[in-house]
Each structure stands twice: as structure tokens, then as C-alpha cells.
Design a protein around this motif. Structure first.
Motif, PDB file in Angstrom:
ATOM      1  N   GLY A  18      49.609  34.368 130.481  1.00 27.45           N
ATOM      2  CA  GLY A  18      48.422  34.760 131.230  1.00 27.45           C
ATOM      3  C   GLY A  18      48.690  34.881 132.718  1.00 27.45           C
ATOM      4  O   GLY A  18      49.495  34.139 133.287  1.00 27.45           O
ATOM      5  N   ALA A  19      47.991  35.812 133.376  1.00 29.13           N
ATOM      6  CA  ALA A  19      48.216  36.063 134.794  1.00 29.13           C
ATOM      7  C   ALA A  19      47.828  34.878 135.660  1.00 29.13           C
ATOM      8  O   ALA A  19      48.257  34.773 136.810  1.00 29.13           O
ATOM      9  N   ASP A  20      46.999  33.971 135.137  1.00 34.21           N
ATOM     10  CA  ASP A  20      46.584  32.818 135.917  1.00 34.21           C
ATOM     11  C   ASP A  20      47.488  31.612 135.697  1.00 34.21           C
ATOM     12  O   ASP A  20      47.228  30.528 136.225  1.00 34.21           O
ATOM     13  N   ASP A  21      48.548  31.779 134.910  1.00 36.26           N
ATOM     14  CA  ASP A  21      49.472  30.683 134.654  1.00 36.26           C
ATOM     15  C   ASP A  21      50.228  30.337 135.936  1.00 36.26           C
ATOM     16  O   ASP A  21      50.664  31.210 136.682  1.00 36.26           O
ATOM     17  N   VAL A  22      50.422  29.037 136.183  1.00 33.05           N
ATOM     18  CA  VAL A  22      51.071  28.599 137.415  1.00 33.05           C
ATOM     19  C   VAL A  22      52.504  29.120 137.518  1.00 33.05           C
ATOM     20  O   VAL A  22      52.998  29.421 138.611  1.00 33.05           O
ATOM     21  N   ASN A  23      53.181  29.283 136.366  1.00 34.32           N
ATOM     22  CA  ASN A  23      54.544  29.801 136.387  1.00 34.32           C
ATOM     23  C   ASN A  23      54.580  31.251 136.830  1.00 34.32           C
ATOM     24  O   ASN A  23      55.495  31.677 137.534  1.00 34.32           O
ATOM     25  N   VAL A  24      53.574  32.036 136.398  1.00 35.74           N
ATOM     26  CA  VAL A  24      53.501  33.433 136.807  1.00 35.74           C
ATOM     27  C   VAL A  24      53.313  33.520 138.312  1.00 35.74           C
ATOM     28  O   VAL A  24      53.960  34.322 139.000  1.00 35.74           O
ATOM     29  N   GLU A  25      52.414  32.686 138.855  1.00 33.70           N
ATOM     30  CA  GLU A  25      52.162  32.704 140.289  1.00 33.70           C
ATOM     31  C   GLU A  25      53.427  32.343 141.071  1.00 33.70           C
ATOM     32  O   GLU A  25      53.723  32.938 142.106  1.00 33.70           O
ATOM     33  N   ARG A  26      54.185  31.369 140.546  1.00 31.23           N
ATOM     34  CA  ARG A  26      55.406  30.956 141.231  1.00 31.23           C
ATOM     35  C   ARG A  26      56.423  32.092 141.230  1.00 31.23           C
ATOM     36  O   ARG A  26      57.080  32.357 142.248  1.00 31.23           O
ATOM     37  N   VAL A  27      56.578  32.759 140.099  1.00 35.77           N
ATOM     38  CA  VAL A  27      57.531  33.859 139.994  1.00 35.77           C
ATOM     39  C   VAL A  27      57.113  35.010 140.897  1.00 35.77           C
ATOM     40  O   VAL A  27      57.945  35.621 141.579  1.00 35.77           O
ATOM     41  N   GLU A  28      55.810  35.315 140.928  1.00 30.27           N
ATOM     42  CA  GLU A  28      55.341  36.416 141.771  1.00 30.27           C
ATOM     43  C   GLU A  28      55.568  36.113 143.246  1.00 30.27           C
ATOM     44  O   GLU A  28      55.895  37.007 144.024  1.00 30.27           O
ATOM     45  N   ARG A  29      55.403  34.861 143.638  1.00 28.56           N
ATOM     46  CA  ARG A  29      55.678  34.496 145.028  1.00 28.56           C
ATOM     47  C   ARG A  29      57.161  34.684 145.345  1.00 28.56           C
ATOM     48  O   ARG A  29      57.526  35.167 146.422  1.00 28.56           O
ATOM     49  N   ALA A  30      58.020  34.304 144.400  1.00 28.34           N
ATOM     50  CA  ALA A  30      59.456  34.471 144.611  1.00 28.34           C
ATOM     51  C   ALA A  30      59.822  35.943 144.719  1.00 28.34           C
ATOM     52  O   ALA A  30      60.628  36.343 145.568  1.00 28.34           O
ATOM     53  N   PHE A  31      59.219  36.782 143.846  1.00 21.89           N
ATOM     54  CA  PHE A  31      59.469  38.222 143.921  1.00 21.89           C
ATOM     55  C   PHE A  31      59.059  38.774 145.281  1.00 21.89           C
ATOM     56  O   PHE A  31      59.777  39.567 145.897  1.00 21.89           O
ATOM     57  N   GLY A  32      57.896  38.345 145.758  1.00 24.71           N
ATOM     58  CA  GLY A  32      57.418  38.827 147.045  1.00 24.71           C
ATOM     59  C   GLY A  32      58.348  38.433 148.175  1.00 24.71           C
ATOM     60  O   GLY A  32      58.647  39.236 149.072  1.00 24.71           O
ATOM     61  N   THR A  33      58.839  37.196 148.128  1.00 26.69           N
ATOM     62  CA  THR A  33      59.769  36.726 149.156  1.00 26.69           C
ATOM     63  C   THR A  33      61.065  37.526 149.121  1.00 26.69           C
ATOM     64  O   THR A  33      61.568  37.981 150.156  1.00 26.69           O
ATOM     65  N   LEU A  34      61.616  37.707 147.929  1.00 27.40           N
ATOM     66  CA  LEU A  34      62.882  38.426 147.803  1.00 27.40           C
ATOM     67  C   LEU A  34      62.741  39.890 148.198  1.00 27.40           C
ATOM     68  O   LEU A  34      63.629  40.464 148.841  1.00 27.40           O
ATOM     69  N   GLN A  35      61.645  40.516 147.809  1.00 30.78           N
ATOM     70  CA  GLN A  35      61.461  41.920 148.150  1.00 30.78           C
ATOM     71  C   GLN A  35      61.366  42.116 149.656  1.00 30.78           C
ATOM     72  O   GLN A  35      61.701  43.172 150.177  1.00 30.78           O
ATOM     73  N   ASP A  36      60.906  41.102 150.372  1.00 30.43           N
ATOM     74  CA  ASP A  36      60.813  41.193 151.822  1.00 30.43           C
ATOM     75  C   ASP A  36      62.120  40.733 152.471  1.00 30.43           C
ATOM     76  O   ASP A  36      62.727  41.455 153.251  1.00 30.43           O
TER      77      ASP A  36
END
Length: 206
Positions: A18-36
């Protein structure tokens, strides 16, 4: 990032998170950091090619993990063995079904495929086959697990400027044809793998 289709997920025995899962949020934050951060680091290092970027990545990853990595709450490896006896190249390829005509032809992405007539292909008239479009540019036509031999005819022939210049007598005619071609929808499928970056493929993109 393309989301895995349901057939791919089923073949690999995967389930959605689910999109509200804490693991998804953590991964999305990491993706955002790496993409920048990664893009800026590549720019600062003067990286201008895929080969140079690939060579740069190991040192960047080691430095990034040393600075920001954290020990997991559970040290056990959560990876699972492959749940099916399948070929991953096939699982991750784009697939579409087509009906073979009585002349043993089929169309895919504005290319006409002519099956080589043999004891395997002749009975397939009016039957369904699967076109398998691999990300690296390979393409297979398959029926009951058997790859079928074929030839191709591109339905997008293009008149280029060189042909107009070389054929002085037909120049005006070729120029007229070239202008008419611009009015047609000659684009390839947006669903199939992108051809840019494929070392070898049979789909002209110009």
C-alpha cells in the motif's frame, strides 16, 4: 519508473504494498534524495556518458552508504528465491497477442511480420500468437513456447533528403511524397519499450 503489470507480478509471486506503508514512504524519500543528489554529483564530476556514470557509481554508493546508511532493525535477509521456473528476460518483456492471417502474416508496431512457412507455422493461420518485445531490442513471435521464424516489412518507409538529392529526375516527386509523409501518423507505439538506447532493433525511429 514503470510499475510492474499484474501478469508480471503474478509470475514472480509478488504482492502489492500500500502507498501509505512506512516502507514505501522511506523508499520514496531515498529515491527523491538520490535523484537530486546523484544528478548534482555527476554534474560536479563532469560525467557526460553512461560508461563514465557507471564507473562513477561504486565510489558514490560507498560514500553515500557510509554517510547515511543505518543498520537494519532485523539483520535477516528478506530476499526470497524465485517462485517460478521462468526466464526473467521473458517475464519483464512487453507482450502483445496477434492473430496470424491466412497468409501467415501479422502486424505489430507498424511492422508487418511474415512467418516463414514450415510445418510449425502453416497450421497457425487464424491462430493467436504472442509478440515478445524485449527491452534490449530483440523481438520474438511465440506460440506454445516455440519461437517462430519470421521476416519483416516496415510499413513506415521514409523518403529522406539524401534520396531526393541523389535522384534529380525524381526529386520533385520524392519531395512531394516526403511532405505527404509528414502529415501521416508514423509514430511507434507508446506502450512498447523505448527504442532509444537499444543497441539493435528492427524499428526505425527517425
Amino acid at each position: 519508473m514503470r510499475v510492474l503489470g499484474s501478469s508480471t507480478s503474478t509470475a514472480l509471486g509478488l504482492r502489492g504494498i500500500g502507498a501509505d506503508d512506512v516502507n514505501v514512504e522511506r523508499v520514496e524519500r531515498a529515491f527523491g534524495t538520490l535523484q537530486d543528489r546523484l544528478v548534482k554529483e555527476l554534474r560536479l564530476a563532469g560525467i557526460a556518458s553512461i560508461a563514465a556514470a557507471n564507473a562513477f557509481l561504486p565510489a558514490f554508493m560507498a560514500d553515500y552508504n557510509a554517510r547515511f546508511g543505518k543498520e537494519p532493525a532485523q539483520a535477516a535477509d528478506g530476499h526470497r528465491p524465485l517462485a517460478c521456473d521462468c526466464v526473467l528476460d521473458d517475464v519483464f518483456a512487453w507482450k502483445e497477442e496477434r492473430t496470424v492471417t491466412k497468409n501467415l502474416t501479422l502486424q505489430y508496431d507498424k511492422v508487418l511480420f511474415l512467418l516463414e512457412p514450415n510445418e510449425t507455422t502453416r497450421p497457425l493461420a487464424r491462430r493467436r500468437v504472442t509478440v515478445i518485445d524485449y527491452p534490449d531490442g530483440r523481438l520474438a513471435i511465440r506460440h506454445d513456447g516455440v519461437d517462430l521464424p519470421y521476416r519483416t516489412f516496415d510499413k513506415r518507409p521514409q523518403v529522406n533528403q539524401a534520396a531526393i538529392v541523389e535522384n534529380k529526375r525524381l526529386g520533385p516527386v520524392l519531395a512531394y511524397i516526403a511532405e505527404k509523409q509528414k502529415e501521416l501518423d508514423m509514430s511507434r507505439s507508446a506502450k512498447a519499450p523505448r527504442r532509444r538506447g537499444q543497441a539493435a532493433h528492427l524499428f526505425k525511429t527517425g
